[in-house]
Design a protein around this motif. Structure first.
Motif, PDB file in Angstrom:
ATOM      1  N   UNK A   1      58.473  59.817  60.140  1.00  0.00           N
ATOM      2  CA  UNK A   1      58.526  59.187  61.461  1.00  0.00           C
ATOM      3  C   UNK A   1      58.266  60.234  62.536  1.00  0.00           C
TER       4      UNK A   1
ATOM      5  N   UNK B   1      68.185  44.224  45.067  1.00  0.00           N
ATOM      6  CA  UNK B   1      68.798  44.167  46.388  1.00  0.00           C
ATOM      7  C   UNK B   1      68.368  42.945  47.191  1.00  0.00           C
ATOM      8  N   UNK B   2      67.436  42.165  46.618  1.00  0.00           N
ATOM      9  CA  UNK B   2      67.084  40.943  47.323  1.00  0.00           C
ATOM     10  C   UNK B   2      67.566  39.827  46.466  1.00  0.00           C
TER      11      UNK B   2
ATOM     12  N   UNK C   1      63.623  57.570  50.642  1.00  0.00           N
ATOM     13  CA  UNK C   1      64.462  57.321  51.807  1.00  0.00           C
ATOM     14  C   UNK C   1      64.501  58.531  52.731  1.00  0.00           C
TER      15      UNK C   1
ATOM     16  N   UNK D   1      59.898  52.428  47.962  1.00  0.00           N
ATOM     17  CA  UNK D   1      61.216  51.937  48.369  1.00  0.00           C
ATOM     18  C   UNK D   1      61.379  50.466  48.013  1.00  0.00           C
TER      19      UNK D   1
ATOM     20  N   UNK E   1      61.551  59.197  55.009  1.00  0.00           N
ATOM     21  CA  UNK E   1      61.259  58.308  56.140  1.00  0.00           C
ATOM     22  C   UNK E   1      61.349  59.015  57.479  1.00  0.00           C
ATOM     23  N   UNK E   2      62.451  59.746  57.701  1.00  0.00           N
ATOM     24  CA  UNK E   2      62.664  60.358  59.018  1.00  0.00           C
ATOM     25  C   UNK E   2      61.623  61.440  59.320  1.00  0.00           C
TER      26      UNK E   2
ATOM     27  N   UNK F   1      56.828  53.407  51.456  1.00  0.00           N
ATOM     28  CA  UNK F   1      57.395  52.071  51.662  1.00  0.00           C
ATOM     29  C   UNK F   1      57.309  51.257  50.382  1.00  0.00           C
TER      30      UNK F   1
ATOM     31  N   UNK G   1      66.411  54.209  58.882  1.00  0.00           N
ATOM     32  CA  UNK G   1      65.559  54.647  57.770  1.00  0.00           C
ATOM     33  C   UNK G   1      65.776  53.733  56.586  1.00  0.00           C
ATOM     34  N   UNK G   2      66.878  52.986  56.651  1.00  0.00           N
ATOM     35  CA  UNK G   2      67.226  52.124  55.538  1.00  0.00           C
ATOM     36  C   UNK G   2      66.684  50.738  55.818  1.00  0.00           C
ATOM     37  N   UNK G   3      65.686  50.338  55.051  1.00  0.00           N
ATOM     38  CA  UNK G   3      65.163  48.996  55.260  1.00  0.00           C
ATOM     39  C   UNK G   3      65.980  48.052  54.393  1.00  0.00           C
ATOM     40  N   UNK G   4      67.263  47.976  54.708  1.00  0.00           N
ATOM     41  CA  UNK G   4      68.120  47.174  53.848  1.00  0.00           C
ATOM     42  C   UNK G   4      68.382  45.820  54.479  1.00  0.00           C
ATOM     43  N   UNK G   5      68.203  44.811  53.664  1.00  0.00           N
ATOM     44  CA  UNK G   5      68.361  43.446  54.152  1.00  0.00           C
ATOM     45  C   UNK G   5      69.783  43.229  54.666  1.00  0.00           C
TER      46      UNK G   5
ATOM     47  N   UNK H   1      64.003  48.843  45.491  1.00  0.00           N
ATOM     48  CA  UNK H   1      64.905  47.773  45.917  1.00  0.00           C
ATOM     49  C   UNK H   1      64.821  46.565  44.998  1.00  0.00           C
TER      50      UNK H   1
ATOM     51  N   UNK I   1      62.202  49.639  61.262  1.00  0.00           N
ATOM     52  CA  UNK I   1      62.408  50.570  60.162  1.00  0.00           C
ATOM     53  C   UNK I   1      61.603  51.852  60.392  1.00  0.00           C
ATOM     54  N   UNK I   2      62.250  52.978  60.144  1.00  0.00           N
ATOM     55  CA  UNK I   2      61.537  54.257  60.219  1.00  0.00           C
ATOM     56  C   UNK I   2      60.633  54.379  58.999  1.00  0.00           C
TER      57      UNK I   2
ATOM     58  N   UNK J   1      72.840  55.166  60.649  1.00  0.00           N
ATOM     59  CA  UNK J   1      73.597  56.252  60.023  1.00  0.00           C
ATOM     60  C   UNK J   1      73.784  57.399  61.010  1.00  0.00           C
TER      61      UNK J   1
END
Lengths: 225, 388
Positions: free
Chosen positions: B196, B246-247, B189, B237, B192-193, B234, A80-84, B241, A100-101, A53
């Motif tokens: 980090x 989303x899976x 989300x 999140x 996360x940054x 995590x 940051x997006x742990x999107x598959x 998900x 992934x962050x 992003x």
């Protein structure tokens, strides 16, 4: 070794730069899509850290641009997006890895080294430091050409330390790396401690040229003697 | 009156043919009696109606009974003779009538009940049918998974009003639900940054060295707190998900293989914890699901069983045709079966985990319609997932 960091978050960019400078890499940075696109167009990099992003564009578009130039093989996506979906798309577009962050510096370091090694022309998959050789294909460890048997976790830990030579590896980073990306990993520090104790004994008794020292009880560091 | 006239008319016509009619002096079986009277008497007679009682025996009576009758007394002339004529007509047969009435009342009553039942069964049921079908739809409605709102198929205003009210209520709930879901997703989300950056800065700070031991200790504490935050984040999140579906890269997976692989991965830590893992395969179990989610289910269950164990303890995995049991030794008392899968549930003896491992397993099971249960039996903690 020349590395490009494409990341819009200033603080994160600066910490990554500070960390990678210790590895004596040449580092360039880009904070948005356009400047990154320009740099990719003009220069060649040994490794690119790519945030997905970005202001005024997506990292995936940059990846496509790289793919068209045949240069996407050394990209590590940091998102940051742990999107598959993103992960699959990124890897499909030729990215080498997806991180992934938030991540540990040691982990980023290890991934970059892995990318650099994979893209080296000699194709040797070994790490050689002082009198030790770690063969990643055969999963063997030799000191002075003599085989030292390691169990699976010990091997992984040593590999991780060798990729992070002279760098701090926190217990957290180590636990995460050795355990994989899992959620309830609490109180496995005892286990890490136990594994490292064994590994140290083996290194010592084999008279290896490297040693693992504890840092403030936070983590460890592998150094050449 | 007309009746009477026709009866006497008939009599007159009859006596013209049959003179014996005139000889009938008593009522007997008939309904009339005739007396010869003198002319002066006859002329004095005026037609007279009278209600009286008379012993009569009908075909359906066993003995003569007193019956109320109406009596007409009149006179007539025939061939210079004068006669007095009395005609009776039974007004009612009271007891017969009572019987008749009773029968008819019962009949009517039965008919009424039948009709009531019929109305209830057919008419009312048909009338309430839209309501019951609506109620049923409401019972089966699940926020987040049901796509259509419950609907009433009728024009009855009360029902359509009900539907409108329910739909509005549901819409509001769904909105809140979505917002909440989105909020958790976005919040984790966005965290996360910064997480980090914090982690990395602290790592660099320590790497720099030149720290006093107590400073380093403080930093270590902060780092482990941040690490906990990262793990929590995590997990949240991942939960979001899973709930957002989303899976869904479903494949056919052999659970036997998955278990063996997981056990293999966890071997060293189990050994370190002095816990023995036994796998019993009584059948080959294959399921259709996302590989990474299947991995999470198996490894979370196994980790849970290994970590919440005792030294020299056991973890047993039974793979059946349609289910998997994971049982382990541990504390000698049952956990709260209702709360064990809820978010942030931690046993009193161990507070170090995130308390989300089993919640994630449950969320995945719910996503695929598997059932998961916990029980404490023979001093073992049993977790069972039924796949079919």
């Amino acid at each position: 070794m020349k590395i490009l960091i494409v990341e819009d978050e200033k603080d994160l960019r600066e910490t990554i730069v500070a960390s990678l400078k210790k590895e004596h890499f040449v580092i360039e940075t880009a904070s948005d899509y356009l400047s990154a696109s320009e740099k990719i167009e003009v220069y060649n990099y040994d490794c690119i850290l790519l945030d997905i992003m970005l202001p005024n564009g997506s990292g995936l578009e940059l990846l496509e641009q790289l793919k068209n130039q045949g240069k996407s093989g050394n990209v590590i996506i940091i998102s940051a997006k742990d999107s598959l979906d993103d992960k699959l798309k990124g890897l499909e577009l030729g990215a080498d890895d997806y991180l992934t962050k938030p991540f540990h510096i040691a982990e980023l370091n290890a991934r970059i080294k892995a990318v650099l090694r994979r893209n080296k022309l000699d194709g040797k998959n070994t790490i050689e430091i002082a009198n030790i050789v770690l063969d990643l294909t055969e999963r063997t460890f030799t000191v002075n050409k003599e085989n030292v048997p390691l169990n699976r976790k010990e091997f992984d830990i040593l590999n991780y330390f060798l990729l992070n030579k002279n760098r701090l590896v926190t217990k957290n980073a180590l636990a995460e790396h050795v355990w994989g990306d899992n959620i309830d990993q609490a109180d496995n520090f005892d286990f890490i401690y136990y594994q490292i104790k064994n590994l140290r004994k083996k290194l010592q008794s084999a008279d290896a040229g490297v040693e693992i020292e504890a840092i403030y009880g936070i983590g460890y560091k592998l150094t050449e003697k | 009156m007309k009746d009477w006239t026709t009866t006497s008319d008939k009599l007159f016509t009859r006596h013209k043919k049959d003179t014996s009619v005139l000889e009938k002096r008593a009522f007997d079986e008939g309904f009339f009696a005739i007396h010869e009277i003198s002319q002066s008497q006859a002329l004095a007679v005026k037609d007279k109606y009278l209600d009286t009682l008379m012993y009569m025996q009908d075909a359906d009576d066993e003995s003569p009974e007193l019956e109320p009758v109406r009596l007409l007394t009149t006179a007539f002339e025939n061939k210079g003779h004068y006669y007095e004529l009395k005609i009776i007509n039974s007004m009612v047969e009271e007891d017969d009538l009572v019987g008749e009435l009773l029968r008819e009342a019962i009949g009517l009553y039965l008919l009424l009940i039948t009709v009531v039942i019929l109305i209830n069964n057919f008419v009312l049921q048909r009338l309430w049918q839209p309501f019951y079908s609506f109620l049923n739809q409401l019972k089966n409605y699940r926020i987040g998974s049901s796509k259509n709102f419950p609907e009433v198929s009728t024009k009855t205003k009360e029902f359509t009003d009900l539907q409108k009210a329910v739909t509005i209520l549901l819409q509001q709930n769904i909105e809140t639900y979505e917002q909440q879901k989105q909020f958790i997703g976005n919040a984790s989300h966005e965290l996360q940054t910064p997480l980090a950056i914090t982690t990395n800065k602290l790592e660099l700070l320590i790497e720099k060295g030149n720290l006093q031991p107590d400073q380093a200790e403080n930093i270590a504490e902060v780092m482990s707190l941040i690490d906990r935050m990262v793990r929590l984040n995590k997990s949240l999140l991942l939960l979001t998900k899973i709930e957002n579906k989303q899976f869904l890269d479903n494949r056919t997976i052999s659970l036997n293989e998955l278990v063996k692989q997981s056990v293999n991965d966890l071997e060293e830590i189990a050994e370190f914890k002095n816990v023995k893992i036994n796998v019993f395969e009584s059948a080959e179990l294959t399921i259709q699901m996302d590989v990474s989610l299947a991995n999470i289910i198996v490894s979370n269950l196994l980790r849970n069983a290994i970590f919440h164990n005792v030294s020299n303890g056991n973890v047993n995995v039974n793979i059946l045709e349609d289910a998997i049991h994971v049982s382990n030794t541990g504390i000698e008392s049952p956990l709260n079966a209702e709360k064990v899968f809820s978010r942030f549930y931690k046993s009193e003896s161990d507070q170090s985990g995130t308390g989300l491992g089993l919640t994630i397993v449950k969320a995945i099971c719910e996503l695929y319609g598997f059932s998961i249960s916990y029980r404490f039996e023979n001093s073992l903690h049993w977790f069972t997932i039924r796949f079919r």
